[in-house]
Design an enzyme around this catalytic site. Structure first.
Site, PDB file in Angstrom:
ATOM      1  N   ASP A 138       9.132   3.647  13.249  1.00 43.44           N
ATOM      2  CA  ASP A 138       9.834   2.576  13.953  1.00 43.44           C
ATOM      3  C   ASP A 138      11.266   2.366  13.446  1.00 43.44           C
ATOM      4  O   ASP A 138      12.216   2.772  14.107  1.00 43.44           O
ATOM      5  CB  ASP A 138       9.007   1.281  13.975  1.00 43.44           C
ATOM      6  CG  ASP A 138       8.417   0.898  12.620  1.00 43.44           C
ATOM      7  OD1 ASP A 138       8.747   1.549  11.609  1.00 43.44           O
ATOM      8  OD2 ASP A 138       7.624  -0.063  12.575  1.00 43.44           O
TER       9      ASP A 138
ATOM     10  N   ASP B 112       1.506   5.128   1.530  1.00 41.96           N
ATOM     11  CA  ASP B 112       1.161   6.131   2.529  1.00 41.96           C
ATOM     12  C   ASP B 112       1.797   7.454   2.133  1.00 41.96           C
ATOM     13  O   ASP B 112       2.963   7.506   1.748  1.00 41.96           O
ATOM     14  CB  ASP B 112       1.679   5.718   3.914  1.00 41.96           C
ATOM     15  CG  ASP B 112       0.982   4.464   4.412  1.00 41.96           C
ATOM     16  OD1 ASP B 112      -0.252   4.415   4.339  1.00 41.96           O
ATOM     17  OD2 ASP B 112       1.682   3.530   4.842  1.00 41.96           O
TER      18      ASP B 112
ATOM     19  N   ASP C 228       0.858  -1.183   0.000  1.00 37.28           N
ATOM     20  CA  ASP C 228       0.000   0.000   0.000  1.00 37.28           C
ATOM     21  C   ASP C 228       0.897   1.237   0.000  1.00 37.28           C
ATOM     22  O   ASP C 228       2.100   1.143   0.194  1.00 37.28           O
ATOM     23  CB  ASP C 228      -0.938   0.002   1.214  1.00 37.28           C
ATOM     24  CG  ASP C 228      -0.213  -0.383   2.488  1.00 37.28           C
ATOM     25  OD1 ASP C 228       0.968  -0.017   2.637  1.00 37.28           O
ATOM     26  OD2 ASP C 228      -0.826  -1.047   3.340  1.00 37.28           O
TER      27      ASP C 228
HETATM   28  P1  ATP Z   1       3.712  -3.137   5.074  1.00 33.39           P
HETATM   29  O1  ATP Z   1       4.370  -3.431   3.787  1.00 33.39           O
HETATM   30  O2  ATP Z   1       3.527  -4.324   5.927  1.00 33.39           O
HETATM   31  O3  ATP Z   1       2.488  -2.288   4.930  1.00 33.39           O
HETATM   32  P2  ATP Z   1       4.759  -0.747   6.268  1.00 33.39           P
HETATM   33  O4  ATP Z   1       6.148  -0.382   6.691  1.00 33.39           O
HETATM   34  O5  ATP Z   1       4.133   0.066   5.203  1.00 33.39           O
HETATM   35  O6  ATP Z   1       4.812  -2.279   5.874  1.00 33.39           O
HETATM   36  P3  ATP Z   1       2.482  -0.057   7.841  1.00 33.39           P
HETATM   37  O7  ATP Z   1       1.899  -0.798   8.994  1.00 33.39           O
HETATM   38  O8  ATP Z   1       1.707   0.073   6.587  1.00 33.39           O
HETATM   39  O9  ATP Z   1       3.881  -0.770   7.558  1.00 33.39           O
HETATM   40  O10 ATP Z   1       2.893   1.365   8.396  1.00 33.39           O
HETATM   41  C1  ATP Z   1       3.328   2.420   7.551  1.00 33.39           C
HETATM   42  C2  ATP Z   1       4.453   3.191   8.218  1.00 33.39           C
HETATM   43  O11 ATP Z   1       4.017   3.749   9.460  1.00 33.39           O
HETATM   44  C3  ATP Z   1       5.674   2.353   8.584  1.00 33.39           C
HETATM   45  O12 ATP Z   1       6.547   2.223   7.498  1.00 33.39           O
HETATM   46  C4  ATP Z   1       6.275   3.172   9.706  1.00 33.39           C
HETATM   47  O13 ATP Z   1       6.997   4.267   9.227  1.00 33.39           O
HETATM   48  C5  ATP Z   1       5.059   3.688  10.435  1.00 33.39           C
HETATM   49  N1  ATP Z   1       4.627   2.783  11.526  1.00 33.39           N
HETATM   50  C6  ATP Z   1       3.734   1.772  11.421  1.00 33.39           C
HETATM   51  N2  ATP Z   1       3.563   1.139  12.579  1.00 33.39           N
HETATM   52  C7  ATP Z   1       4.372   1.762  13.476  1.00 33.39           C
HETATM   53  C8  ATP Z   1       4.645   1.584  14.861  1.00 33.39           C
HETATM   54  N3  ATP Z   1       4.054   0.611  15.558  1.00 33.39           N
HETATM   55  N4  ATP Z   1       5.535   2.428  15.446  1.00 33.39           N
HETATM   56  C9  ATP Z   1       6.121   3.403  14.741  1.00 33.39           C
HETATM   57  N5  ATP Z   1       5.917   3.617  13.441  1.00 33.39           N
HETATM   58  C10 ATP Z   1       5.052   2.817  12.795  1.00 33.39           C
HETATM   59 MG    MG Z   2       2.194  -0.183   4.510  1.00 29.63          MG
END
Ligand code: ATP
Ligand code: MG
Length: 407
Positions: free
Chosen positions: A110, A34, A32
């Site tokens: 994170d 963001d 996805d």
């Molecule tokens: P995925 O491919 O699984 O979606 P992602 O890194 O995009 O991986 P998301 O859960 O979609 O993970 O979250 C988007 C962003 O928000 C992360 O890349 C990170 O920067 C931030 N984020 C998400 N969860 C946390 C958390 N628990 N603590 C701090 N930052 C977070």
């Molecule tokens: Mg994501």
């Protein structure tokens, strides 16, 4: 791109951030996208026709393109001034809703590799925390004081295991240290959120790697304590073989784009403790079918305090288990009756998996494979086997059958 350009043209800063940037840089397809901006949610809404605001405490904008949603957030900060009010006594973050600068936004994420910002204006990647280098070196580095960050949100520990599994990265020693000792904090995370995390860990094509990482860091025990206990008592035995085989099958199915169901996966993950409990109940004189039902009930009740498995998955999961005790009946009409059960196929796959792991009788599994291949017609009984010509009737059998709805 449309969202980024649209915000830029409206005079705001806008960046792609998080997993989208990370995965594109790694040559992977992002799940996805963001977007973050300095525009407030209300300003974002005013910029797009196809936009809805969600969230109460922290508002986010969702921009719609047909069925696709792009999440647009305003830069957030983790201001020390709010610390006292916004944390539990264990340091868990409760409130997290102060707007900030892009740099503050970066530092409250994170891992460094999740804190990269793609800037549409000059096609550059903005990196405040050394994420580019970590990405090149294959390192997961939790920003800030890793212990504080794990306490603020214990799910970050699961995310560490998950990204390590999915990307094949290693944890930086500073990041790894608190994770191996603070796993117990996951007990304070809502079971509903943990269910979501478990799906991401095990149903996204890298389940075997996730399982190995979770066990390595002692986190699996936090999610599935009864399963962990069974794994430890039978190290190298059937529970291990069965879980790994199922996760391997699931990974393969995901890669091939075939459907996978959480019900089956949870059935596998929890089978070892269910079976142990059922055995104990049988030893106390309960019939196998009843013992299984009771064991299933006990285990599910305990498991739900950790991981909230929704009923639409826990019900079929229990059916898969309880049907296992009916495979032993290969005579008369009972096989056909079992085959007509809506959960037969899943239960049959489960039986084969058990047999492959050495836990179910391979001869019985063979019998059912033949039964299936013959189109659901049981093979003729051998000479020494007595085949009842009529349905067997015990004293008062009819009545009792009606009174036992599970049969
Ligand atoms: P995925 O491919 O699984 O979606 P992602 O890194 O995009 O991986 P998301 O859960 O979609 O993970 O979250 C988007 C962003 O928000 C992360 O890349 C990170 O920067 C931030 N984020 C998400 N969860 C946390 C958390 N628990 N603590 C701090 N930052 C977070
Ligand atoms: Mg994501």
């Amino acid at each position: 791109m449309k969202v980024l350009y649209h915000l830029k043209d409206a005079g705001y800063d806008a960046y792609l951030v998080g997993g989208g940037v990370r995965d594109l840089l790694l040559g992977r397809e992002p799940k996805d996208f963001d977007v973050v901006t300095n525009a407030t949610p209300e300003q974002v809404k005013a910029t797009f026709r196809n936009c809805r605001l969600i969230g109460r405490r922290f508002r986010l904008a969702h921009v719609y393109f047909g069925r696709e949603i792009i999440e647009v957030a305003t830069f957030r900060a983790n201001r020390p001034a709010d610390r006292d009010l916004a944390h539990t006594d264990k340091g868990m973050i409760l409130r997290d809703n102060v707007y900030g600068t892009i740099k503050e936004d970066a530092l409250r994420r994170d891992f460094t590799i999740n804190a990269l910002y793609y800037d549409i204006r000059d096609f550059s990647v903005v990196d405040y925390a050394g994420g580019m280098q970590d990405l090149q070196e294959g390192v997961l580095y939790l920003m800030g004081d890793p212990e504080i960050r794990c306490r603020e949100d214990p799910v970050r520990m699961l995310r560490a295991a998950r990204f390590a599994a999915r990307l094949g990265f290693r944890l930086h020693p500073d990041t790894e240290a608190p994770i191996t000792t603070l796993g117990g904090l996951l007990a304070d995370v809502s079971p509903a959120r943990l269910f979501e995390e478990v799906l991401k860990l095990f149903m996204a094509g890298y389940g075997v790697a996730s399982f190995e990482r979770l066990r390595q860091y002692g986190l699996f025990a936090q999610l599935f304590p009864d399963t962990e206990a069974a794994l430890v008592t039978e190290e190298g035995g059937f529970p291990h073989t069965m879980v790994l085989q199922a996760l391997k099958d699931t990974d393969e199915r995901v890669r091939e784009g075939r459907p996978v169901t959480p019900a089956f996966l949870f059935a596998v993950l929890l089978w070892a403790p269910v079976r142990l409990r059922a055995r104990a109940l049988e030893a106390n004189g309960l019939a196998p079918y009843t013992a299984l039902q009771m064991a299933a009930g006990d285990l599910v009740e305990r498991q739900l305090t950790r991981v909230a498995i929704p009923r639409r998955f826990s019900m079929p999961m229990r059916e898969i288990w309880v049907l296992q005790s009916r495979f032993r009946h290969t005579k008369g009409k009972r096989p056909q009756r079992l085959a007509a059960h809506p959960r037969f196929r899943a239960a049959y796959d489960f039986l084969l998996l058990r047999a492959r792991a050495g836990e179910a009788d391979p001869v019985l599994a063979e019998w059912w494979i033949r039964f299936q291949e013959d189109g659901g017609v049981p093979s003729p009984p051998s000479a020494d086997e007595e085949r009842p010509t009529r349905p067997r009737r015990r004293r008062g059998g009819r009545r009792r059958r009606k009174a036992a709805p599970a049969e």
